[in-house]
Design an enzyme around this catalytic site. Structure first.
Site, PDB file in Angstrom:
ATOM      1  N   ARG A 191       0.798  -1.144  -0.093  1.00 36.12           N
ATOM      2  CA  ARG A 191      -0.073  -0.138  -0.023  1.00 36.12           C
ATOM      3  C   ARG A 191       0.982   1.099  -0.015  1.00 36.12           C
ATOM      4  O   ARG A 191       0.284   2.390  -0.563  1.00 36.12           O
ATOM      5  CB  ARG A 191      -0.851   0.178   1.146  1.00 36.12           C
ATOM      6  N   TYR A 222     -15.554  17.813 -15.325  1.00 37.47           N
ATOM      7  CA  TYR A 222     -16.065  16.383 -15.412  1.00 37.47           C
ATOM      8  C   TYR A 222     -17.206  16.326 -14.075  1.00 37.47           C
ATOM      9  O   TYR A 222     -16.990  16.848 -13.015  1.00 37.47           O
ATOM     10  CB  TYR A 222     -14.962  15.389 -15.146  1.00 37.47           C
ATOM     11  N   LYS A 230      -7.652   7.734 -19.207  1.00 38.02           N
ATOM     12  CA  LYS A 230      -7.868   8.169 -20.710  1.00 38.02           C
ATOM     13  C   LYS A 230      -6.977   8.139 -21.623  1.00 38.02           C
ATOM     14  O   LYS A 230      -6.251   7.043 -21.621  1.00 38.02           O
ATOM     15  CB  LYS A 230      -8.495   9.775 -20.433  1.00 38.02           C
ATOM     16  N   ASP A 246      -6.570  20.081 -14.354  1.00 38.91           N
ATOM     17  CA  ASP A 246      -6.736  18.691 -14.920  1.00 38.91           C
ATOM     18  C   ASP A 246      -6.559  18.734 -16.054  1.00 38.91           C
ATOM     19  O   ASP A 246      -7.228  19.194 -17.145  1.00 38.91           O
ATOM     20  CB  ASP A 246      -8.445  18.411 -14.642  1.00 38.91           C
TER      21      ASP A 246
HETATM   22  C1  LIG Z   1     -11.494  15.492 -17.500  1.00 34.15           C
HETATM   23  C2  LIG Z   1     -11.677  14.436 -16.239  1.00 34.15           C
HETATM   24  N1  LIG Z   1     -11.180  14.116 -15.107  1.00 34.15           N
HETATM   25  C3  LIG Z   1     -11.391  13.263 -14.254  1.00 34.15           C
HETATM   26  C4  LIG Z   1     -12.067  12.288 -14.522  1.00 34.15           C
HETATM   27  C5  LIG Z   1     -12.398  11.174 -13.609  1.00 34.15           C
HETATM   28  O1  LIG Z   1     -11.609  10.457 -13.611  1.00 34.15           O
HETATM   29  P1  LIG Z   1     -11.847   8.746 -13.496  1.00 34.15           P
HETATM   30  O2  LIG Z   1     -13.071   8.475 -14.343  1.00 34.15           O
HETATM   31  O3  LIG Z   1     -10.425   7.974 -13.726  1.00 34.15           O
HETATM   32  O4  LIG Z   1     -12.050   8.532 -11.885  1.00 34.15           O
HETATM   33  C6  LIG Z   1     -12.926  12.164 -15.842  1.00 34.15           C
HETATM   34  C7  LIG Z   1     -13.635  11.037 -16.054  1.00 34.15           C
HETATM   35  O5  LIG Z   1     -14.207  11.094 -17.307  1.00 34.15           O
HETATM   36  C8  LIG Z   1     -12.615  13.355 -16.878  1.00 34.15           C
HETATM   37  O6  LIG Z   1     -13.089  13.109 -18.046  1.00 34.15           O
END
Ligand SMILES: Cc1ncc(COP(=O)(O)O)c(C=O)c1O
Length: 387
Positions: free
Chosen positions: A54, A106, A203, A178
């Site tokens: 961990r 998101y 992604k 992000d």
């Molecule tokens: C721009 C963005 N940030 C964060 C996330 C969250 O990521 P996760 O689905 O890996 O938890 C997403 C998910 O679609 C996203 O599109």
């Protein structure tokens, strides 16, 4: 290898940083250390610091080294998903601390903030991502972070990273970006002043739609130490197998992103010329209101496109008719994925929340893959003809 002399180029670092052949056998692919614990040589004598998985795992360490290099950070910490990494960052705060967030991110992000973290006394405000003055106005004495996503999901609005970070730093506020939509191949927020970069590695970094993960890339050792403590204490770490999937995926990031970009531009231009499409949101089109900022702050426009079909009914018909393009959540894989933000990724915002940011029921989002672009366009064309 990238450390010898001149800094190696991006594609080279993606393939080699953290990905050096394994010492024991020379295996060129980083081994998956599937172990929960490590034999110790004596009491208080763990081998090379490894005590419990961990806390640290060699496969995970390699990925963290790789991603820190690609984003230009001092260290990176990986988590079980993008959301787990965002949660990790904000649990370094304490009750009474405040975060200013873009009003279009998101959908899972405001869900985490409003429905969970506010219960622990954290405070959030949301502002127009394109308006630096709005970020400035929202800053209070207790503001610790500004959270931005650029381009935004799904409206493809940009935030001027350099302008926001310059303003924030004067007020002792840190900025996290992000960078999921662009990947470090097309956008390097740290070089523009950001204090931290976040990704859903699920992604483009992974690129093959076969694993979940998240990363926080740090600009100071203090941030990295704090997040290592969160990994150890909260335990939402990335598994060795998922770490390996990303190490493998990232080796082709540069070539994949070039193709995503080429296909993205072609599909955006096709949609913009189509009589049934009301509007296209893509920063690579001169019609995008922030096209100049996109050219300045990104080195490519990527393959995320949102377009207006006109109504929920049109979107439904279109999504029923697509054949090669796959209806599904997520993005950034080699295959073209198509989705309906209002009922899928941004359902949690509610009708009012979506209305406030201009997210309509007719909007359709495409993550353009790296198939032959004429096949993607042919499929979209036949789907649009049935609308
Ligand atoms: C721009 C963005 N940030 C964060 C996330 C969250 O990521 P996760 O689905 O890996 O938890 C997403 C998910 O679609 C996203 O599109």
């Amino acid at each position: 290898m990238a450390d010898k002399g001149k800094k190696a180029g991006f594609a080279t670092r993606a393939i080699h940083d953290g990905q050096e052949p394994e010492k024991l056998t020379g295996a060129v692919s980083v081994p998956i250390y599937a172990t929960s614990t490590y034999a110790q040589d004596g009491l208080g004598e763990p081998r090379q610091g490894y005590e419990y998985a961990r806390v640290t795992n060699p496969t995970r360490d390699r990925l963290e080294t790789n991603l820190a290099s690609l984003e230009g950070g001092v260290a990176a910490k990986v988590f079980a998903s993008g959301m787990a990494s965002i949660n990790a960052l904000y649990t370094t705060l304490k009750a009474g601390d405040h975060v200013v967030c873009s009003n279009n991110v998101y959908g899972g992000v405001p869900r985490l903030f409003n429905q969970i973290l506010t219960k622990f006394g954290l405070e959030f405000d949301y502002v127009d991502p394109s308006d630096v003055k709005a970020f400035k106005k929202a800053i209070r004495k207790n503001t610790k972070w500004i959270h931005i996503e650029t381009p935004t999901n799904p409206l493809m609005t940009l935030t001027d990273i350099a302008a926001v970070t310059e303003m924030a730093h004067k007020r002792d506020v840190q900025v996290v970006v992000d960078n999921t939509f662009m990947s470090p191949y097309f956008q390097k927020p740290i070089s523009l002043g950001a204090d931290m970069v976040m990704h859903s590695t699920t992604k483009f970094l992974n690129g093959h739609s076969d694993g979940l993960g998240g990363v926080l890339v740090c600009t100071t050792q203090e941030q990295a130490d704090q997040l290592a403590f969160i990994q150890k204490s909260q335990g939402a770490i990335m598994s060795p197998f998922e770490s390996w999937l990303i190490l493998r995926g990232v080796k082709t990031l540069a070539v994949r992103m070039e193709k995503h970009n080429e296909n993205g531009q072609a599909v955006a231009e096709f949609l913009a010329d189509h009589k049934k499409v009301k509007k296209v949101y893509y920063p690579g089109l001169p019609s995008h209101p922030q096209h100049d900022l996109a050219k300045h702050q990104m080195t490519g426009f990527g393959s995320m496109i949102t377009f207006e079909s006109g109504s929920l009914n049109n979107a439904k018909k279109l999504l029923k008719r697509v054949q090669m393009c796959t209806l599904g959540e997520s993005l950034g894989g080699v295959e073209t994925l198509i989705s309906h933000p209002a009922t899928m990724t941004h359902a949690a915002l509610g009708v009012e929340g979506r209305k406030e940011i201009g997210l309509t029921d007719g909007m359709v989002r495409i993550s353009v893959g790296i198939e032959n672009v004429e096949d993607i366009i042919r499929d979209l064309d036949q789907a649009l003809s049935g609308m």
